[in-house]
Design an enzyme around this catalytic site. Structure first.
Site, PDB file in Angstrom:
ATOM      1  N   ASP A   1       0.844  -1.196   0.000  1.00 26.92           N
ATOM      2  CA  ASP A   1       0.000   0.000   0.000  1.00 26.92           C
ATOM      3  C   ASP A   1       0.878   1.244   0.000  1.00 26.92           C
ATOM      4  O   ASP A   1       1.839   1.332   0.755  1.00 26.92           O
ATOM      5  CB  ASP A   1      -0.905  -0.012   1.234  1.00 26.92           C
ATOM      6  CG  ASP A   1      -1.994   1.054   1.136  1.00 26.92           C
ATOM      7  OD1 ASP A   1      -2.408   1.394   0.011  1.00 26.92           O
ATOM      8  OD2 ASP A   1      -2.420   1.551   2.197  1.00 26.92           O
ATOM      9  N   ASP A  48      -9.055   0.472   1.685  1.00 21.99           N
ATOM     10  CA  ASP A  48      -8.051   0.125   2.697  1.00 21.99           C
ATOM     11  C   ASP A  48      -8.610   0.525   4.071  1.00 21.99           C
ATOM     12  O   ASP A  48      -8.343   1.619   4.567  1.00 21.99           O
ATOM     13  CB  ASP A  48      -6.746   0.879   2.377  1.00 21.99           C
ATOM     14  CG  ASP A  48      -5.674   0.652   3.415  1.00 21.99           C
ATOM     15  OD1 ASP A  48      -5.674  -0.415   4.047  1.00 21.99           O
ATOM     16  OD2 ASP A  48      -4.822   1.548   3.576  1.00 21.99           O
ATOM     17  N   LYS A 108      -4.006  -1.576   9.940  1.00 22.98           N
ATOM     18  CA  LYS A 108      -4.380  -1.792   8.541  1.00 22.98           C
ATOM     19  C   LYS A 108      -4.572  -3.262   8.205  1.00 22.98           C
ATOM     20  O   LYS A 108      -5.144  -3.590   7.174  1.00 22.98           O
ATOM     21  CB  LYS A 108      -3.260  -1.263   7.628  1.00 22.98           C
ATOM     22  CG  LYS A 108      -2.935   0.198   7.794  1.00 22.98           C
ATOM     23  CD  LYS A 108      -3.931   1.044   7.065  1.00 22.98           C
ATOM     24  CE  LYS A 108      -3.452   2.481   6.977  1.00 22.98           C
ATOM     25  NZ  LYS A 108      -4.344   3.281   6.133  1.00 22.98           N
ATOM     26  N   ARG A 119      -7.854   4.122  12.997  1.00 21.95           N
ATOM     27  CA  ARG A 119      -6.979   5.285  13.214  1.00 21.95           C
ATOM     28  C   ARG A 119      -6.359   5.311  14.599  1.00 21.95           C
ATOM     29  O   ARG A 119      -5.240   5.798  14.772  1.00 21.95           O
ATOM     30  CB  ARG A 119      -7.775   6.575  12.986  1.00 21.95           C
ATOM     31  CG  ARG A 119      -8.349   6.735  11.605  1.00 21.95           C
ATOM     32  CD  ARG A 119      -7.281   6.680  10.540  1.00 21.95           C
ATOM     33  NE  ARG A 119      -7.850   6.841   9.198  1.00 21.95           N
ATOM     34  CZ  ARG A 119      -7.163   6.618   8.093  1.00 21.95           C
ATOM     35  NH1 ARG A 119      -5.894   6.227   8.146  1.00 21.95           N
ATOM     36  NH2 ARG A 119      -7.721   6.780   6.911  1.00 21.95           N
ATOM     37  N   HIS A 125      -4.154  13.990   0.439  1.00 23.64           N
ATOM     38  CA  HIS A 125      -4.316  13.126   1.618  1.00 23.64           C
ATOM     39  C   HIS A 125      -3.108  13.264   2.545  1.00 23.64           C
ATOM     40  O   HIS A 125      -3.253  13.456   3.755  1.00 23.64           O
ATOM     41  CB  HIS A 125      -4.479  11.667   1.177  1.00 23.64           C
ATOM     42  CG  HIS A 125      -4.494  10.685   2.306  1.00 23.64           C
ATOM     43  ND1 HIS A 125      -5.545  10.610   3.203  1.00 23.64           N
ATOM     44  CD2 HIS A 125      -3.591   9.752   2.709  1.00 23.64           C
ATOM     45  CE1 HIS A 125      -5.285   9.649   4.098  1.00 23.64           C
ATOM     46  NE2 HIS A 125      -4.104   9.118   3.820  1.00 23.64           N
ATOM     47  N   GLU A 128     -10.129  12.592   7.256  1.00 25.33           N
ATOM     48  CA  GLU A 128     -10.044  13.922   6.647  1.00 25.33           C
ATOM     49  C   GLU A 128     -11.415  14.609   6.610  1.00 25.33           C
ATOM     50  O   GLU A 128     -11.528  15.798   6.898  1.00 25.33           O
ATOM     51  CB  GLU A 128      -9.497  13.815   5.228  1.00 25.33           C
ATOM     52  CG  GLU A 128      -8.079  13.298   5.143  1.00 25.33           C
ATOM     53  CD  GLU A 128      -7.759  12.838   3.733  1.00 25.33           C
ATOM     54  OE1 GLU A 128      -7.326  13.657   2.918  1.00 25.33           O
ATOM     55  OE2 GLU A 128      -7.975  11.643   3.437  1.00 25.33           O
ATOM     56  N   GLU A 158      -9.242   4.056  -2.552  1.00 23.83           N
ATOM     57  CA  GLU A 158      -8.030   3.877  -3.351  1.00 23.83           C
ATOM     58  C   GLU A 158      -8.361   3.110  -4.632  1.00 23.83           C
ATOM     59  O   GLU A 158      -9.416   2.495  -4.758  1.00 23.83           O
ATOM     60  CB  GLU A 158      -6.967   3.066  -2.575  1.00 23.83           C
ATOM     61  CG  GLU A 158      -6.590   3.671  -1.223  1.00 23.83           C
ATOM     62  CD  GLU A 158      -5.346   3.061  -0.605  1.00 23.83           C
ATOM     63  OE1 GLU A 158      -4.534   2.465  -1.350  1.00 23.83           O
ATOM     64  OE2 GLU A 158      -5.191   3.170   0.626  1.00 23.83           O
ATOM     65  N   GLN A 172      -3.634   2.697  14.670  1.00 26.04           N
ATOM     66  CA  GLN A 172      -2.564   3.196  13.787  1.00 26.04           C
ATOM     67  C   GLN A 172      -1.751   4.305  14.455  1.00 26.04           C
ATOM     68  O   GLN A 172      -0.513   4.307  14.416  1.00 26.04           O
ATOM     69  CB  GLN A 172      -3.199   3.721  12.492  1.00 26.04           C
ATOM     70  CG  GLN A 172      -2.213   4.204  11.434  1.00 26.04           C
ATOM     71  CD  GLN A 172      -2.924   4.805  10.222  1.00 26.04           C
ATOM     72  OE1 GLN A 172      -4.155   4.831  10.137  1.00 26.04           O
ATOM     73  NE2 GLN A 172      -2.142   5.296   9.269  1.00 26.04           N
ATOM     74  N   THR A 193      -8.776  -5.477   3.800  1.00 25.15           N
ATOM     75  CA  THR A 193      -8.738  -4.609   2.621  1.00 25.15           C
ATOM     76  C   THR A 193      -9.735  -5.205   1.651  1.00 25.15           C
ATOM     77  O   THR A 193      -9.680  -6.407   1.377  1.00 25.15           O
ATOM     78  CB  THR A 193      -7.327  -4.612   1.985  1.00 25.15           C
ATOM     79  OG1 THR A 193      -6.364  -4.226   2.968  1.00 25.15           O
ATOM     80  CG2 THR A 193      -7.255  -3.680   0.794  1.00 25.15           C
ATOM     81  N   GLU A 240     -10.423   3.966   3.402  1.00 25.54           N
ATOM     82  CA  GLU A 240      -9.602   4.786   2.511  1.00 25.54           C
ATOM     83  C   GLU A 240      -9.982   4.440   1.080  1.00 25.54           C
ATOM     84  O   GLU A 240      -9.932   3.272   0.674  1.00 25.54           O
ATOM     85  CB  GLU A 240      -8.102   4.544   2.741  1.00 25.54           C
ATOM     86  CG  GLU A 240      -7.630   5.146   4.065  1.00 25.54           C
ATOM     87  CD  GLU A 240      -6.113   5.100   4.256  1.00 25.54           C
ATOM     88  OE1 GLU A 240      -5.455   4.274   3.587  1.00 25.54           O
ATOM     89  OE2 GLU A 240      -5.609   5.886   5.077  1.00 25.54           O
TER      90      GLU A 240
END
Ligand code: CA
Length: 428
Positions: free
Chosen positions: A131, A238, A258, A242, A138, A369, A206, A245, A262, A204
């Protein structure tokens, strides 16, 4: 580029994701006792390639490759076979082409399976998953939250497509539920960590690049060589915890935050189908080193959207709209960088692009975000709000490249959040 006219009527609408120009690659079955096999989407149908191969209508590979529950064997046949497949299928499906399928009513009825009747599976076996962190908006947004706007981009960011080696074992097909992960957490203001369910569960948005070729141990790849090895692209979510992480990531980067899941979309859109939508990336603040410089534009104009639907709600709220062309580094550059040390690449490798955020608030590709670290919860059309994902939430990605009168679509990539599993008795 105009829409190719097919005798499969539903492939000729302006809205379908699957006109004849697309023919994305998937794995499907019909009913519980049916063996999953390779097919391509065309209009409202999936075309059974295992059946066409069995009847001798599809001689594009050195051995039987489509009566398998993955596309890896065909990918390993290489770019000439990829091109031959598209040419042959176009001839069989285009208005006025080879009549071998169209002219055989019983074969036609058997080979064209309504998508509504098909179960879709993982389209390929993921060899390894890497990844990246290659979206500038971002990286800037996340860096601003963590370190302030002055130090938002790490000093290497404009020079290297930063990435980490993820887990192939937890890459799952669209529709697979995801349990809220357990992990070690240290909430803000707390001196010591505890273990429990993530409270800041995120997605996420992607794109995943699917690598169809391989490289040798010790042998770098040029960007052009890397590009020729990319078979196609899938939608990719993904999932990210948080809080796990934020506590674990220094100094080695994402790990358990993570690793729990996925999700990829069911359709691999082949690189050739995206060719008319190739576009330039953003201007470079600093020149890239020669090994990362592209000979031609490496991004694609692909519109992307995400919806969130609470469990039981009858409305899904579109929470972001962005575009793949916002990336700073292309998949070919990422692949060239990945091989630059001599790390060998394998057919079936999956490269996550990194979160695709655009310049405006409504273009952000993660809840971190969109809610600015949880401080500005989103309003949903149901009247609820969300800072992060709640149990029961459905999260759905979709995307398409828009032509004059057709779309090259990726279908949808969806997943529902289930409650955390019951913790084991840790004393045993
Ligand atoms: Ca990511």
């Amino acid at each position: 580029m105009k829409r190719l006219q097919s005798w499969v009527e539903s492939a000729n609408s302006a809205e379908t994701h699957f006109p004849l120009n697309n023919m994305p690659c998937g794995v499907f079955s019909v009913g519980a006792d049916d063996d999953p096999r390779c097919g391509v989407a065309i209009g409202d149908f999936v075309l059974d390639l295992a059946l066409l191969e069995d009847r001798g209508l599809l001689d594009v590979a050195s051995e039987t490759v489509f009566d398998l529950p993955y596309w890896n064997a065909f990918m390993e046949e290489g770019p000439e076979a990829w091109e031959a497949l598209r040419a042959r299928l176009t001839d069989l499906l285009i208005e006025g082409g080879d009549d071998a399928l169209r002219g055989d009513a019983s074969l036609r009825a058997e080979a064209l399976v309504p998508l509504a009747d098909a179960s879709l599976h993982m389209p390929f076996i993921v060899a390894e998953y890497t990844d990246f962190y290659a979206g500038r908006h971002h990286a800037f947004n996340v860096g601003t939250m963590f370190r302030g706007a002055e130090n938002a981009l790490p000093p290497n960011w404009l020079h290297i497509p930063i990435g980490y080696n993820g887990r192939a074992s937890s890459v799952v097909a669209s529709g697979t539920p995801i349990h809220r992960p357990l992990g070690q957490l240290r909430p803000p203001g707390s001196d010591s960590p505890h273990f429990g369910p993530s409270r800041r569960l995120d997605f996420e948005l992607e794109m995943g690049a699917v690598v169809g070729g391989g490289s040798e141990l010790g042998q770098p790849l040029t960007v052009s060589e890397a590009e020729s090895m990319i078979f196609g692209y899938v939608l990719l979510n993904d999932w990210s915890a948080r809080d796990i992480q934020a506590w674990e990531y220094q100094p080695l980067g994402p790990f358990q935050g993570k690793a729990f899941g996925t999700t990829i979309g069911p359709w691999i859109v082949m690189r050739a189908a995206l060719e008319p939508f190739r576009c330039e990336g953003p201007a470079r603040d600093v020149p890239l080193l020669p090994y990362l410089q592209e000979k031609r534009p490496g991004l694609y104009d692909i519109s992307l959207e995400v919806t969130l639907q609470p469990d039981g709600a009858d409305t899904a709220t579109t929470i972001t709209r962005t575009n793949y062309r916002e990336m700073y580094y292309s998949a070919a550059q990422q692949l060239a960088h990945h091989a630059s040390s001599g790390c060998p690449m394998t057919p079936g490798d999956l490269l996550g692009s990194g979160t695709i955020s655009g310049p405006e608030k409504e273009n952000r590709g993660s809840l971190l975000e969109l809610s600015w670290g949880g401080k500005e919860p989103l309003s949903l059309e149901t009247g609820e709000t969300r800072a992060f994902l709640e149990d029961g939430d459905w999260l759905t990605l979709t995307g398409w490249a828009q032509g004059a009168d057709f779309r090259i679509g990726f279908g949808t990539c969806t997943g529902q959040i289930l409650p955390a599993v019951t913790e084991p008795d840790w004393s045993k």
